[in-house]
Design a protein around this motif. Structure first.
Motif, PDB file in Angstrom:
ATOM      1  N   ASP A 414      45.410 -10.477 -23.344  1.00 44.13           N
ATOM      2  CA  ASP A 414      44.361 -10.642 -22.329  1.00 44.13           C
ATOM      3  C   ASP A 414      43.007 -10.198 -22.885  1.00 44.13           C
ATOM      4  N   VAL A 415      43.020  -9.111 -23.641  1.00 43.85           N
ATOM      5  CA  VAL A 415      41.781  -8.623 -24.283  1.00 43.85           C
ATOM      6  C   VAL A 415      41.289  -9.667 -25.283  1.00 43.85           C
ATOM      7  N   ASN A 416      42.212 -10.229 -26.066  1.00 39.06           N
ATOM      8  CA  ASN A 416      41.847 -11.279 -27.039  1.00 39.06           C
ATOM      9  C   ASN A 416      41.220 -12.484 -26.344  1.00 39.06           C
ATOM     10  N   ARG A 417      41.776 -12.836 -25.156  1.00 38.16           N
ATOM     11  CA  ARG A 417      41.259 -13.990 -24.416  1.00 38.16           C
ATOM     12  C   ARG A 417      39.814 -13.743 -23.969  1.00 38.16           C
ATOM     13  N   VAL A 418      39.533 -12.529 -23.500  1.00 35.60           N
ATOM     14  CA  VAL A 418      38.167 -12.195 -23.064  1.00 35.60           C
ATOM     15  C   VAL A 418      37.203 -12.273 -24.243  1.00 35.60           C
ATOM     16  N   LEU A 419      37.621 -11.766 -25.373  1.00 28.33           N
ATOM     17  CA  LEU A 419      36.762 -11.801 -26.570  1.00 28.33           C
ATOM     18  C   LEU A 419      36.498 -13.240 -27.012  1.00 28.33           C
ATOM     19  N   LYS A 420      37.529 -14.081 -26.897  1.00 26.32           N
ATOM     20  CA  LYS A 420      37.373 -15.491 -27.270  1.00 26.32           C
ATOM     21  C   LYS A 420      36.423 -16.201 -26.296  1.00 26.32           C
ATOM     22  N   GLN A 421      36.599 -15.930 -24.992  1.00 24.70           N
ATOM     23  CA  GLN A 421      35.730 -16.553 -23.977  1.00 24.70           C
ATOM     24  C   GLN A 421      34.284 -16.108 -24.156  1.00 24.70           C
ATOM     25  N   HIS A 422      34.119 -14.831 -24.524  1.00 22.63           N
ATOM     26  CA  HIS A 422      32.766 -14.328 -24.761  1.00 22.63           C
ATOM     27  C   HIS A 422      32.118 -15.058 -25.939  1.00 22.63           C
ATOM     28  N   LYS A 423      32.895 -15.284 -27.007  1.00 21.69           N
ATOM     29  CA  LYS A 423      32.374 -16.010 -28.185  1.00 21.69           C
ATOM     30  C   LYS A 423      31.911 -17.411 -27.803  1.00 21.69           C
ATOM     31  N   GLN A 424      32.730 -18.084 -26.962  1.00 19.21           N
ATOM     32  CA  GLN A 424      32.372 -19.438 -26.521  1.00 19.21           C
ATOM     33  C   GLN A 424      31.092 -19.421 -25.694  1.00 19.21           C
ATOM     34  N   MET A 425      30.979 -18.417 -24.815  1.00 22.85           N
ATOM     35  CA  MET A 425      29.787 -18.271 -23.978  1.00 22.85           C
ATOM     36  C   MET A 425      28.567 -17.972 -24.850  1.00 22.85           C
TER      37      MET A 425
END
Length: 465
Positions: A414-425
């Motif tokens: 879940d933490v990895n997903r947030v970091l990935k979404q932040h990168k996309q944003m």
């Protein structure tokens, strides 16, 4: 809001709005479907009859049959007749009186009267810049007096104390004197409700009304009671000189019967509708906007107004300057965006106001509920990070991820997903900040949607004349 009515009307109108030529037969067939949709939505029978008769009369006339785009003109007629049923335009509270302007709240027990007093106090203070005093004349429910005191403290209104051993009229008169001394602009008077209309209740509220002569007498009614709401409104309207109606729990009303019936039955305007439990969940009732929502044409004006009220302009300007300088979009900025969206009622509230979203039905409801849950999880994950980690996410290694996951009650993935979404944003923000970036992004979004604005038949409404 009004999901089942939107769905039924959408199906009834979809076939006709796309047609190049209309006949009396297919107009009559569609009007029959519209009638069934309204009856299923628990709209009062006299309202259904008056509405469908008017739509049919206008539709069979030359206005539609000789039009270049008859399907869209038919939709426009339905939209305009929905507006007429609900009252044409928003009617504001009349507070043009030597202060304090007295507003009396009436309604059955359980309709949300006391909560609405708190919401209205907040609305008048924040949007009308009024000093508000509130008082409870409900001597039958001591809990109502305490509830109002708590709400007054929450919204910053002046609370005038009362007790169950007093007479309602004596309470109200003492509150008026106190409001004058406190230089309050508005005094909101909460009254006792009953589980059903009775003679004793009506006699008491009539005496109270005659004794304080309020400038506004508002009937508070639960939208989810459907046709019963219209019948109760009629009884109160016959007993009191009502000046308006407040619909509560409109966010939970999938049918829409009350919204479409109350104005027609009482002849009194709906002035506000409650759209949730929070103290800021009270919206002015705009018939044109509600008609657009019912027909799945969106309510972008309300969305813009909410954005103007809730978005922190200073933070938005700071972020814009930061991006222009080429500085990164960090997790603090990401958290700010999530919280500002929450202030606007969350994803569900925002999508409800966008055109064409009603056509997506239950799948969209499930998807938005899942997204809302994910947003809460993302917030918890970012809150579990240190300020340094939020500012520089590249520093978050395996051991830090483990600590963040434990702190937020989530998993490392879940933490990895947030970091990935932040990168996309972050990538998207870089593109927006570049010269002509916003224009390019809008073009890309338009291409993704097929270049269409939402709405029934993909065409929305033709310009209103």
């Amino acid at each position: 809001m009004f999901e089942s009515l939107t769905d039924r009307l959408g199906k009834a109108l979809k076939s006709i709005t796309g047609q190049a030529r209309l006949t009396e037969d297919n107009i009559k067939g569609t009007v029959r479907e519209v009638r069934m949709a309204l009856l299923e939505a628990d709209v009062a029978l006299p309202v259904v009859k008056a509405f469908t008769d008017q739509v049919k009369e206008r539709a069979i006339g030359t206005e539609v049959l000789k039009s270049l785009n008859p399907g869209q003109v038919f939709l426009k007629i339905v939209h305009e007749e929905l507006m007429k049923v609900m009252g044409e335009a928003n009617e504001k509270l009349n507070l043009a009186q030597q202060p304090p302007a007295i507003v009396l709240m009436a309604g059955l027990q359980g309709a949300g009267k006391t909560t609405t007093v708190g919401k209205l106090a907040k609305y008048l203070q924040e949007r009308e810049k009024k000093k508000v005093m509130v008082v409870s004349a409900d001597v039958y429910r001591p809990a109502a007096i305490k509830q109002l005191e708590t709400l007054a403290n929450d919204v910053g209104a002046v609370f005038f104390p009362s007790s169950p051993d007093q007479k309602p009229l004596a309470i109200a008169k003492a509150a008026i004197d106190a409001a004058k001394k406190a230089h309050a602009d508005v005094l909101l008077v909460d009254t006792a409700g009953r589980l059903a209309i009775d003679e004793e209740m009506m006699a008491e509220i009539k005496e109270l009304h005659a004794g304080i002569n309020p400038i506004e007498t508002l009937f508070v009614v639960d939208a989810m009671t459907g046709q019963d709401a219209a019948n109760t409104a009629r009884a109160f309207s016959e007993a009191l000189p009502l000046t308006g109606v407040i619909l509560t729990k409109a966010d939970g009303d999938a049918r829409g019967g009350a919204a479409l019936s109350v104005r027609h039955i009482t002849g009194k305007p709906i002035k506000f509708m409650g759209m949730g439990e929070k103290t800021d969940a009270l919206e002015p009732f705009h018939p044109d906007r509600v008609a657009s929502r019912i027909l799945d044409l969106g309510d972008v004006l309300t969305l813009i107004e909410e954005a103007e009220r809730n978005i922190d302009k200073a933070k938005a300007e700071k972020l814009a300057k930061k991006l222009k300088k080429g500085e990164g979009f960090d997790l603090e900025d990401f958290l700010d965006q999530l919280q500002q969206m929450k202030k606007m009622g969350g994803l569900t509230s925002m999508l409800d106001k966008l055109p064409g979203m009603g056509n997506l039905g239950g799948d969209m409801t499930k998807a938005t509920a899942a997204a809302e849950k994910q947003f809460k999880q993302m917030e918890a994950i970012i809150f579990s990070m240190t300020p340094l980690e939020r500012q520089d996410p590249d520093k978050i290694n395996g051991s830090r991820k483990k600590r963040i996951a434990m702190g937020s009650g989530t998993q490392i993935q879940d933490v990895n997903r947030v970091l990935k979404q932040h990168k996309q944003m972050q990538k998207m923000m870089k593109k927006v900040a570049a010269p002509g970036g916003m224009r390019k992004m809008m073009r890309a979004m338009s291409a993704m949607s097929g270049g269409k604005m939402g709405g029934l038949g993909g065409g929305g409404l033709p310009p209103m004349r």
